[in-house]
Design a protein around this motif. Sequence first.
Motif, PDB file in Angstrom:
ATOM      1  N   ALA A 105      39.655  42.106  38.331  1.00  0.00           N
ATOM      2  CA  ALA A 105      38.698  40.996  38.301  1.00  0.00           C
ATOM      3  C   ALA A 105      38.761  40.278  36.960  1.00  0.00           C
ATOM      4  N   GLU A 106      38.758  41.059  35.873  1.00  0.00           N
ATOM      5  CA  GLU A 106      38.750  40.364  34.582  1.00  0.00           C
ATOM      6  C   GLU A 106      40.087  39.711  34.277  1.00  0.00           C
ATOM      7  N   VAL A 129      37.958  46.655  38.807  1.00  0.00           N
ATOM      8  CA  VAL A 129      37.313  46.038  37.638  1.00  0.00           C
ATOM      9  C   VAL A 129      38.334  45.306  36.784  1.00  0.00           C
ATOM     10  N   LYS A 130      39.461  45.974  36.522  1.00  0.00           N
ATOM     11  CA  LYS A 130      40.463  45.348  35.651  1.00  0.00           C
ATOM     12  C   LYS A 130      41.023  44.078  36.255  1.00  0.00           C
ATOM     13  N   LYS A 145      41.886  40.055  43.667  1.00  0.00           N
ATOM     14  CA  LYS A 145      40.477  40.050  43.297  1.00  0.00           C
ATOM     15  C   LYS A 145      39.565  40.238  44.497  1.00  0.00           C
ATOM     16  N   GLU A 183      40.284  36.487  36.097  1.00  0.00           N
ATOM     17  CA  GLU A 183      39.472  35.441  35.492  1.00  0.00           C
ATOM     18  C   GLU A 183      40.168  34.845  34.275  1.00  0.00           C
ATOM     19  N   LEU A 184      40.779  35.729  33.476  1.00  0.00           N
ATOM     20  CA  LEU A 184      41.545  35.243  32.322  1.00  0.00           C
ATOM     21  C   LEU A 184      42.640  34.282  32.761  1.00  0.00           C
TER      22      LEU A 184
END
Lengths: 287, 244
Positions: A132-133, A129-130, A100, A136-137
């Motif tokens: 990062a999400e 971008v991917k 990240k 977070e998940l």
Amino acid sequence: QVWQIRLDMHLLNHDGNITDAASIAGIVALCHFRRPDVSVQGEEVTVYTPEERDPVPLSIHHMPICVSFAFFHQGTYLLVDPTEREERVMDGLLVIAMNKHHEICTIQSSGVVMLLQDQILRCSKITAVKVAEITELIQKALENDQKARKEGGKFGFAESIPNQRITAFKMESAAVDTNNVEEQAGEIIAKADPPSEVFASPVVHTPGTAQIGEGVESSWGDLEESEKEEAAEEEGESEAAAFECEKVETEDTSTLKETKNEPIVLSDSEEEEVVILEPQELPRKTR
Amino acid sequence: VGQVVLPGDLLLLPAHYDEDAEGERLRLSAGTAPQGRLLCGPGLRRSGAGLLVTKCGLLRHRPGGGGAYWVDSQQKRYVPVKGDHVIGIVTAKAGDVFRLDVGGSEPASLSYLAFEGATKRNRPNVQVGDLIYGQFVVANKDMEPEMVCIDSSGKSSGMGIIGQDGFLFKVSLGLIRKLLAPKCEIIQELSQLYPFELVLGMNGRIWVKAKTVQQTLIIVNILEACEYMTAEQRKQALAKLSGN
């Protein structure tokens, strides 16, 4: 200290892009793992069992996540996270592993496609971008699990499998996060009983134990009180509530509704210890 | 018989009923001792007094010809078995032998002479990426599996290179067995929809070809969904399609 860690991955089923899924699974398993605590005094090494001292997490510095790109028609078309069929017909594959902090850990290119520099840069932006999400998940899931373990809720592999059985009695289930209910229960009820006590209550078959408080044969319409009681029961074993036809505070939460509908047929409300092989009904020992 | 069994269960043969006092072990069909040889099918293994279950599933029995028992289990991963008809994808040509991917742990080998009417001069026209429908002559865990496209009398009987176009997709092995059963409803209902060609491989692969791409894809979707649909849902879906 030097520890040797071994990570085994079993692939149960897939529809393409095993690399990405396996990388996520691996890093989450390592983050979730707890190793025994150790103390060294001179020559003497003591390894504490989990009962003596809480196990310690591994020191993970960063979480690299793989993202795969499939190319078609010599680079004209780009697909992120290809499925099985797309993988079979793709021209080339590009795998980028990033964490990240936007540090690229791995780039691997295979297949017969030749890529331009700006294509690779674009892919790395998409990866950022991917990742990062996804990170977070992962963080949220790890936090939820930690909270569930601390508060005695349900956790583990069986809990995280969504209930997708094909039966005639299948009902639409609303996803209820048990942890939220516990928090609500803590706020709402002053007389919330600690999980161990709720544990004891299902054993008693006579309706109207102190914690449950209903004592009536059916309280289908009783929403307010039953909400609180079942919230307290959620901390314990919600499936135990399903077994008790008398303590019918289970109508509200749909997860409990689910457990109520099917197991009622199977169990005669005599054995709470019966393990019915459905995901949310494994008896959960509260710690 | 007809019950769910799990790996590790021990099944008693009728001849040994008296020895079992506790009744912990499951009993096979309550009847007289079978005449002739009892066939032990997939998912079962002989162990001492009885049969040991190695796969989880339903226990089935066929009374004809001495009796046969097997476990009806579901899986997606194929393990090559001698005599199975499968669809393979040609991955390489190595001299006189083609390497086929059949979905197992190793690629299977297919000699170019194993086609009907093939001689050293008259080679079959097989390219890399072609689909071949053949059967295994050698398939055990110690050796690389070998396939042929002719049967024992030298006739091809439907085997060989599968034609151009069409669509290949993968399903679970249980669905294939269901589709291969005689008088399968799914196939009959589908055939009333559009005319199409269908090749079923025991390794979970199905090849479909219909007149247009759209029809092919419709059939593919229905076959894939058949795994999880009940008979009524399927009839509904087909009725909707044939109505359009």
